[in-house]
Design a protein around this motif. Structure first.
Motif, PDB file in Angstrom:
ATOM      1  N   VAL A 176      39.431  36.464  46.813  1.00 54.73           N
ATOM      2  CA  VAL A 176      40.822  36.693  46.392  1.00 54.73           C
ATOM      3  C   VAL A 176      40.907  38.049  45.698  1.00 54.73           C
ATOM      4  CG1 VAL A 176      41.390  34.240  46.136  1.00 54.73           C
ATOM      5  CG2 VAL A 176      40.458  35.486  44.187  1.00 54.73           C
ATOM      6  N   ASP A 177      42.102  38.590  45.666  1.00 49.30           N
ATOM      7  CA  ASP A 177      42.310  39.896  45.028  1.00 49.30           C
ATOM      8  C   ASP A 177      42.184  39.811  43.515  1.00 49.30           C
ATOM      9  OD1 ASP A 177      42.533  41.756  46.936  1.00 49.30           O
ATOM     10  OD2 ASP A 177      44.697  42.083  46.739  1.00 49.30           O
ATOM     11  N   THR A 178      42.683  38.725  42.973  1.00 49.99           N
ATOM     12  CA  THR A 178      42.627  38.529  41.524  1.00 49.99           C
ATOM     13  C   THR A 178      42.302  37.073  41.248  1.00 49.99           C
ATOM     14  OG1 THR A 178      44.522  40.017  41.445  1.00 49.99           O
ATOM     15  CG2 THR A 178      43.872  39.005  39.377  1.00 49.99           C
ATOM     16  N   ASN A 186      34.490  34.352  45.071  1.00 51.79           N
ATOM     17  CA  ASN A 186      34.457  35.824  45.078  1.00 51.79           C
ATOM     18  C   ASN A 186      35.808  36.418  44.717  1.00 51.79           C
ATOM     19  OD1 ASN A 186      31.740  36.197  46.177  1.00 51.79           O
ATOM     20  ND2 ASN A 186      32.597  35.256  48.024  1.00 51.79           N
ATOM     21  N   VAL A 187      35.743  37.557  44.056  1.00 53.25           N
ATOM     22  CA  VAL A 187      36.956  38.339  43.802  1.00 53.25           C
ATOM     23  C   VAL A 187      36.686  39.751  44.322  1.00 53.25           C
ATOM     24  CG1 VAL A 187      38.534  39.252  42.065  1.00 53.25           C
ATOM     25  CG2 VAL A 187      37.510  37.001  41.747  1.00 53.25           C
ATOM     26  N   GLY A 188      37.621  40.265  45.095  1.00 51.13           N
ATOM     27  CA  GLY A 188      37.462  41.605  45.652  1.00 51.13           C
ATOM     28  C   GLY A 188      38.093  41.639  47.026  1.00 51.13           C
TER      29      GLY A 188
ATOM     30  N   LYS B  57      26.153  35.110  40.535  1.00 56.05           N
ATOM     31  CA  LYS B  57      27.451  35.783  40.707  1.00 56.05           C
ATOM     32  C   LYS B  57      28.009  36.108  39.329  1.00 56.05           C
ATOM     33  CE  LYS B  57      30.388  33.629  43.540  1.00 56.05           C
ATOM     34  NZ  LYS B  57      30.343  34.311  44.798  1.00 56.05           N
ATOM     35  N   THR B  71      40.115  38.065  36.623  1.00 54.00           N
ATOM     36  CA  THR B  71      38.906  38.587  37.258  1.00 54.00           C
ATOM     37  C   THR B  71      39.307  39.631  38.288  1.00 54.00           C
ATOM     38  OG1 THR B  71      37.873  36.446  36.982  1.00 54.00           O
ATOM     39  CG2 THR B  71      36.814  37.953  38.516  1.00 54.00           C
ATOM     40  N   LEU B  72      38.715  40.805  38.162  1.00 54.60           N
ATOM     41  CA  LEU B  72      39.059  41.905  39.060  1.00 54.60           C
ATOM     42  C   LEU B  72      38.114  41.993  40.236  1.00 54.60           C
ATOM     43  CD1 LEU B  72      39.418  44.581  36.297  1.00 54.60           C
ATOM     44  CD2 LEU B  72      41.273  43.443  37.507  1.00 54.60           C
ATOM     45  N   GLN B  73      36.900  41.500  39.987  1.00 53.90           N
ATOM     46  CA  GLN B  73      35.888  41.662  41.024  1.00 53.90           C
ATOM     47  C   GLN B  73      34.712  40.757  40.698  1.00 53.90           C
ATOM     48  OE1 GLN B  73      34.011  45.459  40.907  1.00 53.90           O
ATOM     49  NE2 GLN B  73      33.479  45.400  43.063  1.00 53.90           N
ATOM     50  N   THR B  74      33.992  40.327  41.714  1.00 53.13           N
ATOM     51  CA  THR B  74      32.733  39.622  41.448  1.00 53.13           C
ATOM     52  C   THR B  74      31.591  40.449  42.013  1.00 53.13           C
ATOM     53  OG1 THR B  74      33.274  38.285  43.381  1.00 53.13           O
ATOM     54  CG2 THR B  74      33.528  37.225  41.246  1.00 53.13           C
ATOM     55  N   GLN B 144      43.388  46.856  46.264  1.00 50.71           N
ATOM     56  CA  GLN B 144      43.985  45.762  45.474  1.00 50.71           C
ATOM     57  C   GLN B 144      45.340  46.191  44.910  1.00 50.71           C
ATOM     58  OE1 GLN B 144      40.178  45.253  43.540  1.00 50.71           O
ATOM     59  NE2 GLN B 144      40.503  43.049  43.473  1.00 50.71           N
ATOM     60  N   TYR B 149      48.517  41.726  50.466  1.00 53.22           N
ATOM     61  CA  TYR B 149      49.004  40.428  50.959  1.00 53.22           C
ATOM     62  C   TYR B 149      50.444  40.150  50.530  1.00 53.22           C
ATOM     63  CZ  TYR B 149      43.988  39.919  51.418  1.00 53.22           C
ATOM     64  OH  TYR B 149      42.676  40.122  51.728  1.00 53.22           O
TER      65      TYR B 149
END
Ligand SMILES: Cc1cc2nc3c(=O)[nH]c(=O)nc-3n(C[C@H](O)[C@H](O)[C@H](O)COP(=O)(O)OP(=O)(O)OC[C@H]3O[C@@H](n4cnc5c(N)ncnc54)[C@H](O)[C@@H]3O)c2cc1C
Ligand code: FES
Lengths: 278, 155
Positions: A176-178, A186-188, B57, B71-74, B144, B149
């Motif tokens: 997902v984006d956020t 996962n985020v990204g 992760k 959360t911006l990124q993993t 992003q 989307y």
């Protein structure tokens, strides 16, 4: 695939068997077929759904209903017609024309690896591809679905994703984006998932569906991983009226999206994607 | 048990790195492990480490005042975490929290900076590996921001 009505511009009236809520702004209409033999379609084809008194819009067929035997259409509410479709209830009737268009290259992908990249509602037109692969799993090599959405609550078809992952050895990665604190995945960006799955780039057919920006980035990443452009297929969206190549409404470069698409191999539309005004 | 050097040599980030450079890096390395939910670093704290993720992760989070963290990124197995140790004033820009049990090699930032200063070839090699990753992450952030989307402007 022949349209349900012999005159493709005259809608057939179909009853809504069920309305399935998929996410906050997304729902699936399960349509009762007038006759079960009339619900043939190819993955990637679409119907024109007519909300009476409001208008009609192109919506992909997102599968066949195990309950009604008819078509499923998964719709994201964005404007006038999709909002009117969202207000409809079980037992009400809508007008349907179709199925139209050229779909995904499921036969060409036989014997090859398949990478499916979907963004948001873009998973709906690809679900029939995954179902077809699932029922003929041994015809395909490594198969992966890389799926991205804006937020966790916008992710579609969680049960199907589990089935594809579980029984059929399809590599399913989601991002997902956020995210929020409850999201453990996962985020990204979705393109970041490409290097987490196994495929032989020269022997891969890639199918990409989502917003145009997402598709552009996805194609670029697939190229970076060595997938030849003529093995990359994308599904285009443009406003439609007739859906059968008469009115020119959906013209994109020399092609009509309704008749020549909506699925195209990348090289055949790439030059027009780069023209700003189109 | 595998030595730190062999773990580092097998990590994608250090693929094909010269043995002498690997030895320099190993001199700054230690094994670390974080339980799910544990913070690896907090925003604004001293950025004195650089992590090479072996398993697990990590969520990179921002906590805007008065709002829930997002959360911006993993960051996953095979990837790296942290670049703030390279750039003054060496403070973390976000929180990093282990989403699941995470094993990593921690590299001491000060130690690495010193070795980069002493051996510019080593410094160049390290930067040439970090910069493309930073570039990719910057581009990911741009995508992003485009909110790909969201509603389409043109149809
Ligand atoms: C071949 C094809 C297959 C499609 N399949 C599906 C499908 O399976 N499910 C589905 O939900 N949609 C699908 N669409 C898109 C769907 O047709 C449009 O969302 C619909 O036409 C919008 O009509 P509206 O009257 O509700 O919105 P409008 O009143 O026309 O538009 C309202 C607002 O929504 C924005 N908008 C319009 N279209 C889209 C879009 N596609 N995505 C995001 N924002 C948009 C507009 O820019 C505008 O700001 C498909 C389109 C095509 C061409
Ligand atoms: S919608 Fe009329 S030509 Fe395509």
């Amino acid at each position: 695939m022949n349209p349900i009505n012999s005159d493709p511009v005259v809608p057939e009236l179909l009853k809504i068997h069920r309305v399935i809520r998929e996410a906050e702004d997304t729902f699936t209409l399960d349509l009762l077929p007038p006759d079960k033999t009339q619900s043939e379609y190819s993955p990637g084809q679409f119907n024109m759904l007519y909300a009476f008194g409001v208008g009609d819009v192109p919506i992909s067929i997102s599968g066949r209903s195990s309950q009604s035997g008819g078509w499923l259409h998964t719709i994201r509410e964005v404007g006038t017609v999709t909002r009117a479709l969202h207000r409809l209830k079980k037992g009400q009737t809508i007008g349907v024309r179709g199925p139209f268009g050229k779909g995904w290259p499921v036969d060409l992908a036989k014997g090859k690896d398949v990478v499916i990249l979907a963004g948001g509602i873009g998973l709906a037109p690809l679900r029939p591809v995954l179902e077809q692969i699932q029922s003929h799993r041994d015809h395909y090599g490594n198969v992966s679905l890389l799926y991205g959405a804006r937020m966790p609550d916008g992710l579609l078809f969680s049960q199907d994703r589990e089935t594809w992952r579980g029984r059929n050895g399809i590599q399913v990665k989601v991002t997902v984006d956020t995210g929020d604190r409850d999201w453990r995945g996962n985020v990204g960006v979705v393109t970041h998932l490409i290097d987490r799955v196994k495929f032989d780039s020269l022997q891969t057919i890639a199918m990409v569906c989502g917003p145009e920006v997402m598709m552009r980035y996805s194609v670029r990443e697939l190229q970076r991983f060595g997938v030849p452009t003529n093995q990359i297929f994308i599904s285009m969206e443009r406003n439609m009226k007739c859906a059968v190549g008469f009115c020119g409404h959906c013209q994109f470069g020399p092609s009509f999206i309704c008749k020549d698409g909506p699925v195209f191999d990348y090289p055949s539309i790439q030059p027009f994607l780069e023209v700003r005004e189109l | 048990m595998k030595s730190l050097e062999s773990i580092l040599a097998n990590h994608p980030f250090f693929e094909d790195l010269k043995k002498e450079f690997l030895e320099l890096i190993t001199g700054c390395a230690s094994n670390v492990c974080f339980k799910a939910g544990e913070f690896i670093h907090r925003q604004h704290a001293d950025a004195d480490r650089f992590y090479v993720i072996r398993q697990g992760k990590v969520a990179l989070e921002l906590c805007p005042p008065g709002r829930n963290p997002i959360t911006l990124q993993t960051v996953n197995e095979g990837e790296i975490l942290g670049w703030a140790w390279l750039v003054p004033p060496y403070h973390w820009h976000c929180d990093a929290q282990a989403v699941e049990l995470t094993r990593a090699i921690a590299l001491d930032g000060k130690c690495l900076r010193k070795k980069c200063q002493e051996d510019h070839d080593f410094g160049f090699e390290l930067l040439s590996r970090i910069l493309p990753i930073l570039g990719q992450r910057m581009e990911a952030t741009q995508i992003q921001l485009l909110d790909i989307y969201g509603s389409q402007q043109k149809n």
